[in-house]
Design a protein around this motif. Sequence first.
Motif, PDB file in Angstrom:
ATOM      1  N   PHE A 136       0.811  -1.210   0.000  1.00 22.63           N
ATOM      2  CA  PHE A 136       0.000   0.000   0.000  1.00 22.63           C
ATOM      3  C   PHE A 136       0.848   1.265   0.000  1.00 22.63           C
ATOM      4  O   PHE A 136       0.352   2.337  -0.330  1.00 22.63           O
ATOM      5  N   LYS A 137       2.133   1.156   0.356  1.00 21.89           N
ATOM      6  CA  LYS A 137       2.969   2.341   0.459  1.00 21.89           C
ATOM      7  C   LYS A 137       4.187   2.336  -0.463  1.00 21.89           C
ATOM      8  O   LYS A 137       4.717   3.400  -0.789  1.00 21.89           O
ATOM      9  N   SER A 143      10.397   1.210   7.913  1.00 21.37           N
ATOM     10  CA  SER A 143      11.059   2.449   7.529  1.00 21.37           C
ATOM     11  C   SER A 143      11.138   3.397   8.723  1.00 21.37           C
ATOM     12  O   SER A 143      10.307   3.363   9.635  1.00 21.37           O
ATOM     13  N   SER A 144      12.140   4.255   8.707  1.00 23.82           N
ATOM     14  CA  SER A 144      12.347   5.183   9.823  1.00 23.82           C
ATOM     15  C   SER A 144      11.326   6.307   9.854  1.00 23.82           C
ATOM     16  O   SER A 144      11.267   7.067  10.824  1.00 23.82           O
ATOM     17  N   PHE A 145      10.522   6.440   8.811  1.00 28.28           N
ATOM     18  CA  PHE A 145       9.474   7.458   8.794  1.00 28.28           C
ATOM     19  C   PHE A 145       8.229   6.887   8.141  1.00 28.28           C
ATOM     20  O   PHE A 145       8.281   5.868   7.450  1.00 28.28           O
ATOM     21  N   ASP A 146       7.101   7.533   8.387  1.00 24.45           N
ATOM     22  CA  ASP A 146       5.811   7.060   7.898  1.00 24.45           C
ATOM     23  C   ASP A 146       5.552   7.634   6.515  1.00 24.45           C
ATOM     24  O   ASP A 146       5.253   8.819   6.378  1.00 24.45           O
ATOM     25  N   PHE A 147       5.680   6.795   5.491  1.00 27.16           N
ATOM     26  CA  PHE A 147       5.420   7.251   4.132  1.00 27.16           C
ATOM     27  C   PHE A 147       3.931   7.128   3.833  1.00 27.16           C
ATOM     28  O   PHE A 147       3.267   6.197   4.281  1.00 27.16           O
ATOM     29  N   PRO A 148       3.365   8.059   3.068  1.00 28.36           N
ATOM     30  CA  PRO A 148       1.928   8.010   2.767  1.00 28.36           C
ATOM     31  C   PRO A 148       1.562   6.815   1.883  1.00 28.36           C
ATOM     32  O   PRO A 148       2.400   6.250   1.186  1.00 28.36           O
ATOM     33  N   VAL A 180      -3.120  -0.170   8.362  1.00 29.75           N
ATOM     34  CA  VAL A 180      -1.847   0.301   7.812  1.00 29.75           C
ATOM     35  C   VAL A 180      -1.963   1.647   7.105  1.00 29.75           C
ATOM     36  O   VAL A 180      -0.956   2.322   6.907  1.00 29.75           O
ATOM     37  N   THR A 181      -3.167   2.045   6.717  1.00 31.36           N
ATOM     38  CA  THR A 181      -3.294   3.274   5.936  1.00 31.36           C
ATOM     39  C   THR A 181      -2.870   4.502   6.730  1.00 31.36           C
ATOM     40  O   THR A 181      -3.118   4.598   7.933  1.00 31.36           O
ATOM     41  N   SER A 182      -2.223   5.426   6.057  1.00 32.27           N
ATOM     42  CA  SER A 182      -1.851   6.700   6.680  1.00 32.27           C
ATOM     43  C   SER A 182      -1.507   7.691   5.583  1.00 32.27           C
ATOM     44  O   SER A 182      -1.201   7.314   4.452  1.00 32.27           O
ATOM     45  N   ARG A 463      11.245  13.689  -7.016  1.00 34.98           N
ATOM     46  CA  ARG A 463      11.089  13.540  -5.582  1.00 34.98           C
ATOM     47  C   ARG A 463       9.798  14.204  -5.091  1.00 34.98           C
ATOM     48  O   ARG A 463       9.280  15.139  -5.671  1.00 34.98           O
ATOM     49  N   ILE A 464       9.282  13.680  -4.003  1.00 32.51           N
ATOM     50  CA  ILE A 464       8.145  14.293  -3.324  1.00 32.51           C
ATOM     51  C   ILE A 464       8.705  15.019  -2.103  1.00 32.51           C
ATOM     52  O   ILE A 464       9.650  14.538  -1.463  1.00 32.51           O
ATOM     53  N   ARG A 465       8.160  16.181  -1.800  1.00 31.19           N
ATOM     54  CA  ARG A 465       8.734  17.000  -0.730  1.00 31.19           C
ATOM     55  C   ARG A 465       7.841  17.021   0.503  1.00 31.19           C
ATOM     56  O   ARG A 465       6.621  17.164   0.412  1.00 31.19           O
ATOM     57  N   ARG A 466       8.471  16.887   1.646  1.00 29.32           N
ATOM     58  CA  ARG A 466       7.771  17.027   2.912  1.00 29.32           C
ATOM     59  C   ARG A 466       7.479  18.498   3.159  1.00 29.32           C
ATOM     60  O   ARG A 466       8.044  19.377   2.482  1.00 29.32           O
TER      61      ARG A 466
END
Length: 485
Positions: A136-137, A143-148, A180-182, A463-466
């Motif tokens: 789904f992601k 991973s060290s961070f939560d990817f959408p 799991v969705t976020s 790239r996608i930006r935070r």
Amino acid sequence: MLKKCHLSHARNHRKTDPLRRRLLQSVSAGMMGVGLAEMLSLEAVAKSESMTPGQAKRVLVVYEEGGISQMDTWDPKPEAPYDHRTPFKSIATNVPGINFSSLMPMTAQQADKLSVIRSMTSARVAGHKEGCQEFFKGYRFDSSFDFPDIGSVVTDQMGTDCRQLPGYIFCPGINMPNHVTSTGFLPASRAPWKLGTKNLGENLADPTWKVKSLQLNPKLSTQRFNQRRELLSQLDRSAVAKTESAETLQAYYENAVDLLTSPRIQASLNLSTESDKTRDRYGRDHRGCCYLLGRKLIEAGVRFVSVTVVQPPEHVNRPGYGQPKGVFLNWDHHEGIYQNGPCGGPQGNSNQERFGLPHPVMMPSLDRSFSALIEDMHARGLLEDTLVCFITEMGRTPRVNKWGGRDHWGRAMSVALAGAGVPGGQLIGATNKEGGDVTDRLYTPYDYAETIYRKLGIDTAARIRRPDGLPIEFTDGGHPIAEVF
């Protein structure tokens, strides 16, 4: 689709006339009790700077939860050791040289529209949640961070072609995907809209089933609803100063009102508008209804739809169906995988909600509904610009365990793709004679995610930006699956 400039207007909505704003919020929240209008307002905005024309305009993901046996679907292994071989034969499809399991006779007649990837792996994944999360992601579950979610990223980048509906929808949205969705570092408005409200037990085959979040608030009568709409209309005609941002905000809330009142939108969520022939072809069970509703949402212009199926309703009379500690009907068949009846055995008795009905009992429903989906979307021209993905979170062990079942297995599994320029009648990759290890062209959930983005024309190199400006890769080192382009 709303113009890109509307995003800055939405961010400045605090400048809107307070009376107008309160009334708009009252109309939306009073009807639905949720901030759906805000979701619509932001999901309608596309970030076009990283977009190039893609082969796909929309994505329909069919997720069958539990881990389907690869040798009982897309990758039959007639030469496996006798004691561990599936009892179901390998059958020819409508493409010479390609065989599926005999549990999929109807899908076999749609093979000319499918690319089957037999070499997918999620080897590091230990369980259902982790496997689901990676698919789904497109990122490691640890991973060290939560990817959408992929669907959240897609709607963030592209918006939707149906402004009255959110761009990312779960149909109906149950169990593992709910866990799991976020939206990760993206706004909450990028979350999937879940047509179902219960984690387990919601049955789309029930003639009384409705999208509960689209029902009027019980405290708001039709008369009061119409009064509020009239008051809003009067306010619009008054001498209240109109700014561009105020008019933009108004449009967002009017979209939410349209969701409840638009015949076109209501029809896209109503299975009774389909012919008896179509209903029968998909199947009138829960799975068939979910698949058909997914097609209807794609046809309405929704950008990203995830069909999530757990329980076929023909078994709702089983004790504890859909209830905590009751029977949980998915593909996690650790015992009795080939029985022609309920799964049983030591594992099932100790933790029954984990286990479903055996493959031969559940497969006819899947075979009918998935073949109908591909056939129907092809006939309607929807496959031309819709990428259809059939996934599960893992495979099953090549060896049958002592309870007559197959356990979790991430080292080798199969998925299937169709539409949006995907070549039909194609097998990608291979496994050994037991179906337990990849021997050719290994692919991962990260490659799967990269393929979706590239098919949609999203430039993942950009790239996608935070929010803090930090550039993040779209996938965890994924590469597009070259054979489907």
